[in-house]
Design a protein around this motif. Structure first.
Motif, PDB file in Angstrom:
ATOM      1  N   LYS A 101     -13.735 -87.491  33.936  1.00 12.06           N
ATOM      2  CA  LYS A 101     -14.820 -88.114  33.165  1.00 12.06           C
ATOM      3  C   LYS A 101     -14.325 -89.259  32.289  1.00 12.06           C
ATOM      4  O   LYS A 101     -15.106 -89.814  31.507  1.00 12.06           O
ATOM      5  CB  LYS A 101     -15.494 -87.042  32.298  1.00 12.06           C
ATOM      6  N   ARG A 102     -13.056 -89.596  32.429  1.00  6.61           N
ATOM      7  CA  ARG A 102     -12.477 -90.645  31.574  1.00  6.61           C
ATOM      8  C   ARG A 102     -11.829 -91.760  32.406  1.00  6.61           C
ATOM      9  O   ARG A 102     -10.825 -92.343  32.006  1.00  6.61           O
ATOM     10  CB  ARG A 102     -11.467 -90.029  30.603  1.00  6.61           C
ATOM     11  N   TYR A 104     -12.204 -95.099  33.054  1.00 10.23           N
ATOM     12  CA  TYR A 104     -12.970 -96.174  32.441  1.00 10.23           C
ATOM     13  C   TYR A 104     -12.669 -97.523  33.088  1.00 10.23           C
ATOM     14  O   TYR A 104     -11.542 -97.800  33.504  1.00 10.23           O
ATOM     15  CB  TYR A 104     -12.652 -96.275  30.952  1.00 10.23           C
ATOM     16  N   ARG A 106     -13.825-101.908  32.304  1.00 15.94           N
ATOM     17  CA  ARG A 106     -13.994-102.729  31.112  1.00 15.94           C
ATOM     18  C   ARG A 106     -14.695-104.040  31.472  1.00 15.94           C
ATOM     19  O   ARG A 106     -14.721-104.432  32.639  1.00 15.94           O
ATOM     20  CB  ARG A 106     -12.646-103.013  30.443  1.00 15.94           C
ATOM     21  N   SER A 120     -13.470-102.445  37.323  1.00 12.33           N
ATOM     22  CA  SER A 120     -13.743-101.030  37.550  1.00 12.33           C
ATOM     23  C   SER A 120     -12.564-100.383  38.256  1.00 12.33           C
ATOM     24  O   SER A 120     -11.715-101.059  38.848  1.00 12.33           O
ATOM     25  CB  SER A 120     -15.022-100.845  38.374  1.00 12.33           C
ATOM     26  N   ARG A 121     -12.497 -99.047  38.184  1.00 13.20           N
ATOM     27  CA  ARG A 121     -11.444 -98.282  38.832  1.00 13.20           C
ATOM     28  C   ARG A 121     -12.070 -97.451  39.938  1.00 13.20           C
ATOM     29  O   ARG A 121     -13.050 -96.724  39.703  1.00 13.20           O
ATOM     30  CB  ARG A 121     -10.731 -97.363  37.834  1.00 13.20           C
TER      31      ARG A 121
END
Length: 463
Positions: A101-102, A104, A106, A120-121
């Motif tokens: 859930k982490r 992230y 930017r 994005s990752r």
């Protein structure tokens, strides 16, 4: 005709179970299935992936005792260590259930008013893992948990000596709802399965824990398809005891790091480097502590030291001891064996050597056994030179109560993991990995999920 891997208890040679060896076609089909399921699994939202991981960890804990007994039977380690490994294995699943859930991205300020920039990752794709026999539960979950959390699909080839624990854990993953093709296992010898993994264009990442020569081969073979690789390779950990160290603590922690799993760990202390002013006191206390360790079947509650995994490992240990003794090392305790090729068990009693020098094989090559060679030093620079004198840089330990000595050692030891007055620095929440020929990348902690992710950059114009 189907071929099988026969799994035996290394403590007594007892036959446990046989598992079918996967054919090349079966492995290729598993790879294709894993690749195919990536499209749907990578779109599952992070909170759902997190939920499944938490339920997997809970299911494993519900069967903790049975899994630990199975692990001890196929691996040989004391049952208390197997119980601890189940906890260690689930700690990785719990950790990456939260990290899911982490993940992230930017936004980046653009150079014009008409653009927006977003980073994005995204998951790398199908991950293929090859895991070792010494930690058959934790080394699998340390790879599977971040892969699944990131949205990757996962396929593992467990060690031939210890496939049963990994198979059991994956079956439990399916029970809680992970799709069959999202997390899979195949069985076979490492070389042939590794070649299928590295040559397949569908596998986008290889993660491996094992020897440096095998790791180098996997890296080389993965280059043809430019795969991501994470390699946790060989170690040859030094343990430095400085002049001002708390000797009782140093001995206690030496026992903890050196003799865990009969010394068959990649981070166990292999070279004890002790200041000459305290070497006799330290050695005497260490010998006393070692004399209390009981060797035997891991299922017996009083056992501290289980068997060596196989005859090849046993012969390597015996050869290193003999080489050291032939060159002048003195046996302070141990150099005793209980082994039978015919019956399939190999025990090495915990051994401590003194008058060791750096030219001995035991000081240059990883032992993977319950043997502790002691070498003394006068100046700190000498200890650092001995510690750094191998190609390996996985783990190192030192004992001192002087912050200046500790800071100096930290800055000059070329190792990825360092324990200061601590012989057990591993954990799911910290980055585990080595320098030099001990590996590439890190497992555990926030860093552990990074290698399962790609960075995607979007520039939106004409706004």
């Amino acid at each position: 005709m189907t071929a099988f891997i026969k799994v035996h208890n290394p403590a007594n040679g007892e036959f446990i179970q046989e598992v079918p060896i996967s054919t090349q076609d079966e492995i290729k089909k598993a790879i294709i299935k894993g690749h195919g399921s990536f499209k749907s699994w990578s779109k599952v939202n992070a909170h759902e992936r997190s939920r499944l991981l938490r339920e997997w960890a809970q299911k494993i804990q519900e069967q903790k005792e049975d899994i630990a007994v199975l692990m001890t039977k196929e691996n040989g380690k004391p049952l208390c260590e197997s119980l601890g490994e189940v906890d260690y294995a689930t700690s990785y699943i719990d950790w990456y259930a939260e990290e899911a859930k982490r993940i992230y991205g930017r936004t980046i300020p653009a150079s014009t008013e008409s653009k927006r920039i977003i980073v994005s990752r995204v998951p790398v794709g199908l991950v293929a893992a090859i895991t070792p026999w010494n930690f058959p539960a934790a080394m699998m979950t340390r790879k599977a948990a971040p892969a699944l959390a990131a949205g990757c699909t996962f396929i593992v080839k467990p060690a031939e000596e210890t496939p049963l624990t990994s198979i059991k854990l994956i079956e439990l993953a399916h029970e809680v709802g992970f799709p069959m093709d999202v997390i899979q296992y195949v069985n076979g010898d490492g070389k042939s399965v590794g070649e299928l993994f590295t040559s397949s264009p569908y596998v986008r990442k290889i993660t491996f824990t094992g020897s440096t020569p095998v790791g180098k081969s996997l890296i080389k073979n993965s280059s043809d398809t430019i795969k991501h690789v994470t390699m946790e390779l060989g170690g040859h950990a030094p343990l430095i005891v400085a002049e001002d160290a708390d000797i009782d603590l140093a001995v206690q922690q030496t026992i903890a790091t050196k003799f865990r799993n009969a010394g068959q760990t990649c981070v166990c202390a292999n070279r004890l480097i002790v200041h000459e002013s305290i070497v006799e006191t330290y050695s005497s206390k260490l010998i006393h502590a070692v004399s209390q360790l009981k060797v035997g079947n891991g299922l017996e509650k009083t056992t501290d030291i289980g068997p060596i995994i196989n005859e090849k490992g046993f012969n390597k240990i015996v050869s290193q001891i003999k080489n050291a003794v032939d060159q002048g090392a003195e046996v302070m305790i141990g150099n005793h064996f209980d082994a039978s090729s015919e019956d399939g068990y190999f025990f090495v009693y915990p051994t401590v050597l003194k008058n060791v020098n750096s030219s001995m094989t035991i000081m240059q090559e990883e032992t993977f056994g319950p043997v502790a060679p002691i070498i003394s030093f006068n100046k700190l620079e000498e200890a650092i030179e001995i510690a750094n004198s191998t190609p390996y840089g996985l783990a190192a330990y030192f004992f001192t109560n002087d912050y200046r000595t500790g800071t100096y050692l930290t800055e000059h030891l070329d190792f990825g993991i360092i324990g200061w007055n601590d012989g057990a620095p591993s954990g799911a929440h910290v980055p585990f990995g080595g320098m030099k020929e001990s590996g590439l990348g890190r497992e555990g902690g926030p860093e552990g999920i990074e290698s399962y992710l790609e960075t995607k950059y979007l520039s939106i114009g004409n706004l």
